[in-house]
Design a protein around this motif. Structure first.
Motif, PDB file in Angstrom:
ATOM      1  N   ASN A   1       9.325  -2.754  10.485  1.00 17.47           N
ATOM      2  CA  ASN A   1       7.863  -2.747  10.360  1.00 17.47           C
ATOM      3  C   ASN A   1       7.219  -1.898  11.446  1.00 17.47           C
ATOM      4  O   ASN A   1       6.229  -1.192  11.197  1.00 17.47           O
ATOM      5  CB  ASN A   1       7.321  -4.169  10.418  1.00 17.47           C
ATOM      6  N   HIS A   2       7.784  -1.941  12.643  1.00 18.35           N
ATOM      7  CA  HIS A   2       7.254  -1.121  13.742  1.00 18.35           C
ATOM      8  C   HIS A   2       7.364   0.363  13.440  1.00 18.35           C
ATOM      9  O   HIS A   2       6.399   1.117  13.643  1.00 18.35           O
ATOM     10  CB  HIS A   2       8.000  -1.450  15.043  1.00 18.35           C
ATOM     11  N   VAL A   3       8.517   0.805  12.943  1.00 22.40           N
ATOM     12  CA  VAL A   3       8.675   2.245  12.710  1.00 22.40           C
ATOM     13  C   VAL A   3       7.789   2.704  11.552  1.00 22.40           C
ATOM     14  O   VAL A   3       7.266   3.830  11.581  1.00 22.40           O
ATOM     15  CB  VAL A   3      10.151   2.653  12.500  1.00 22.40           C
ATOM     16  N   VAL A   4       7.597   1.842  10.550  1.00 25.30           N
ATOM     17  CA  VAL A   4       6.705   2.223   9.450  1.00 25.30           C
ATOM     18  C   VAL A   4       5.255   2.278   9.933  1.00 25.30           C
ATOM     19  O   VAL A   4       4.525   3.232   9.630  1.00 25.30           O
ATOM     20  CB  VAL A   4       6.843   1.254   8.258  1.00 25.30           C
ATOM     21  N   ARG A   5       4.831   1.273  10.694  1.00 25.15           N
ATOM     22  CA  ARG A   5       3.469   1.322  11.243  1.00 25.15           C
ATOM     23  C   ARG A   5       3.281   2.568  12.102  1.00 25.15           C
ATOM     24  O   ARG A   5       2.239   3.240  12.033  1.00 25.15           O
ATOM     25  CB  ARG A   5       3.180   0.071  12.091  1.00 25.15           C
ATOM     26  N   SER A   6       4.269   2.872  12.930  1.00 27.29           N
ATOM     27  CA  SER A   6       4.175   4.050  13.796  1.00 27.29           C
ATOM     28  C   SER A   6       4.004   5.321  12.971  1.00 27.29           C
ATOM     29  O   SER A   6       3.210   6.213  13.328  1.00 27.29           O
ATOM     30  CB  SER A   6       5.430   4.159  14.674  1.00 27.29           C
ATOM     31  N   TRP A   7       4.737   5.413  11.882  1.00 29.55           N
ATOM     32  CA  TRP A   7       4.616   6.563  10.980  1.00 29.55           C
ATOM     33  C   TRP A   7       3.217   6.639  10.392  1.00 29.55           C
ATOM     34  O   TRP A   7       2.574   7.691  10.412  1.00 29.55           O
ATOM     35  CB  TRP A   7       5.673   6.450   9.886  1.00 29.55           C
ATOM     36  N   LEU A   8       2.724   5.517   9.877  1.00 28.32           N
ATOM     37  CA  LEU A   8       1.396   5.503   9.278  1.00 28.32           C
ATOM     38  C   LEU A   8       0.315   5.835  10.305  1.00 28.32           C
ATOM     39  O   LEU A   8      -0.628   6.592  10.015  1.00 28.32           O
ATOM     40  CB  LEU A   8       1.132   4.139   8.640  1.00 28.32           C
ATOM     41  N   PHE A   9       0.457   5.297  11.510  1.00 25.93           N
ATOM     42  CA  PHE A   9      -0.501   5.634  12.568  1.00 25.93           C
ATOM     43  C   PHE A   9      -0.425   7.121  12.911  1.00 25.93           C
ATOM     44  O   PHE A   9      -1.454   7.771  13.138  1.00 25.93           O
ATOM     45  CB  PHE A   9      -0.228   4.801  13.822  1.00 25.93           C
ATOM     46  N   ALA A  10       0.789   7.659  12.963  1.00 25.00           N
ATOM     47  CA  ALA A  10       0.957   9.083  13.289  1.00 25.00           C
ATOM     48  C   ALA A  10       0.257   9.953  12.256  1.00 25.00           C
ATOM     49  O   ALA A  10      -0.466  10.904  12.595  1.00 25.00           O
ATOM     50  CB  ALA A  10       2.440   9.427  13.370  1.00 25.00           C
ATOM     51  N   VAL A  11       0.484   9.637  10.977  1.00 24.25           N
ATOM     52  CA  VAL A  11      -0.163  10.408   9.907  1.00 24.25           C
ATOM     53  C   VAL A  11      -1.681  10.290  10.026  1.00 24.25           C
ATOM     54  O   VAL A  11      -2.408  11.295   9.949  1.00 24.25           O
ATOM     55  CB  VAL A  11       0.310   9.899   8.536  1.00 24.25           C
ATOM     56  N   ARG A  12      -2.145   9.084  10.227  1.00 23.11           N
ATOM     57  CA  ARG A  12      -3.595   8.849  10.280  1.00 23.11           C
ATOM     58  C   ARG A  12      -4.245   9.541  11.478  1.00 23.11           C
ATOM     59  O   ARG A  12      -5.354  10.068  11.373  1.00 23.11           O
ATOM     60  CB  ARG A  12      -3.860   7.344  10.318  1.00 23.11           C
ATOM     61  N   LEU A  13      -3.550   9.563  12.613  1.00 19.03           N
ATOM     62  CA  LEU A  13      -4.098  10.224  13.792  1.00 19.03           C
ATOM     63  C   LEU A  13      -4.240  11.722  13.596  1.00 19.03           C
ATOM     64  O   LEU A  13      -5.109  12.368  14.198  1.00 19.03           O
ATOM     65  CB  LEU A  13      -3.212   9.939  15.012  1.00 19.03           C
ATOM     66  N   GLY A  14      -3.405  12.299  12.764  1.00 17.82           N
ATOM     67  CA  GLY A  14      -3.474  13.734  12.540  1.00 17.82           C
ATOM     68  C   GLY A  14      -4.550  14.157  11.575  1.00 17.82           C
ATOM     69  O   GLY A  14      -4.901  15.346  11.510  1.00 17.82           O
ATOM     70  N   GLN A  15      -5.120  13.219  10.819  1.00 19.22           N
ATOM     71  CA  GLN A  15      -6.055  13.590   9.759  1.00 19.22           C
ATOM     72  C   GLN A  15      -7.425  14.059  10.241  1.00 19.22           C
ATOM     73  O   GLN A  15      -7.940  15.050   9.698  1.00 19.22           O
ATOM     74  CB  GLN A  15      -6.195  12.417   8.782  1.00 19.22           C
ATOM     75  N   PRO A  16      -8.061  13.418  11.214  1.00 18.35           N
ATOM     76  CA  PRO A  16      -9.415  13.869  11.589  1.00 18.35           C
ATOM     77  C   PRO A  16      -9.484  15.327  12.015  1.00 18.35           C
ATOM     78  O   PRO A  16     -10.471  16.015  11.753  1.00 18.35           O
ATOM     79  CB  PRO A  16      -9.779  12.931  12.754  1.00 18.35           C
TER      80      PRO A  16
END
Length: 215
Positions: free
Chosen positions: A37-52
Motif C-alpha cells: 500500500n505504501h509503494v502504491v500510495r507513493s506512486w499515486l502521490f508522485a504522479v499527482r505532484l507532477g501534474q500541476p
C-alpha cells in the motif's frame, strides 16, 4: 513505452499498460500488505505532484521505480549492501526483463537507490525526482499541502496505511541490528542510534583523519 492508455486509480490518472500491471503484481508478491500500500500510495502521490506543473516524464519508468522502491525493505534482508542498492539492482533486472532499454532501466535504478536520499534524488531527472517526492510525501509528509486534502484522503482510503509507522520502523531497526554495516552512511543509522542497543556507527571524521596519507 507501450501505447498510451490510462485508467483512474484512487482518483489519479495513471498509465494502464502491461508492464505497469506486471509491476503492480510483482510489488504485491514481494511486499507485505502495508508496504505494498505504501509503494502504491507513493506512486499515486508522485504522479499527482507532477501534474500541476505538467512535468514531462516517462510514466512507465516512474511507475516501475516507485512501485519497486522497497522490495528489499523487510525483516529477511541480509545485505551485503544497503537495502536501497540491493533493491535497485533487482528493479533494474526486472525492467530489462520487461524490455526497457539501458537508459530507462538506469533511471529506475537511480529512483530506487536514491529513494531515501531526497537531498540528491529531488535534483535528478524528472522520473527520479517525482519518485523521490512521492515517497517522501508518504513517509514524512514532504509537500503534503501540495495535494488537496480530499485527494490524499481518497488515496489513503483506497490503500490504507496499516500501521505503517510502527511496521516500517521495525524493519529499519531490524536492518540496523542485523546488518549495521549497511546503515552507517544513510537514514537507517538514525533508527539504529535511537532504538537498537549497542548500535554504534563509526565517524566520518575518523575515516578522514585515519586515511593512510601523511597529510
Amino acid at each position: 513505452m507501450d501505447k498510451a492508455v490510462n485508467r483512474t486509480l484512487a482518483g489519479v490518472v495513471v498509465p494502464d499498460t502491461p508492464v505497469v500491471d506486471a509491476t503492480i503484481d510483482h510489488a504485491r508478491h514481494h511486499c507485505e500488505p502495508y508496504l505494498f500500500n505504501h509503494v502504491v500510495r507513493s506512486w499515486l502521490f508522485a504522479v499527482r505532484l507532477g501534474q500541476p506543473q505538467a512535468i514531462d516524464h516517462d510514466a512507465e519508468v516512474l511507475a516501475v521505480g516507485t512501485l519497486l522502491h522497497d522490495i528489499t525493505l523487510n525483516e529477511s534482508f541480509a545485505g551485503p549492501r544497503r537495502f536501497e542498492v540491493e533493491g535497485a539492482d533487482l528493479a533494474r533486472c526486472f525492467a530489462i526483463a520487461h524490455g526497457f532499454d539501458t537508459h530507462r532501466a538506469q533511471l529506475i535504478w537511480d529512483s530506487v537507490a536514491l529513494n531515501s536520499t531526497p537531498s540528491i534524488g529531488l535534483y535528478k531527472e524528472s522520473e527520479v525526482a517525482l519518485c523521490t517526492a512521492g515517497i517522501c510525501l508518504d513517509v514524512i509528509g514532504l509537500q503534503y499541502n501540495a495535494i488537496p486534502s480530499g485527494e490524499i484522503a481518497l488515496i489513503v482510503d483506497n490503500f490504507p496505511r496499516l500501521d505503517m509507522k510502527r511496521r516500517m520502523s521495525s524493519c529499519l531497526c531490524h536492518i540496523a541490528r542485523t546488518t549495521p554495516e549497511t546503515t552507517y552512511d544513510n537514514f537507517v543509522r538514525d533508527f539504529g542510534e535511537r532504538f537498537v542497543a549497542n548500535y554504534k556507527a563509526p565517524s566520518t571524521v575518523d575515516f578522514v583523519s585515519l586515511a593512510p596519507f601523511a597529510e
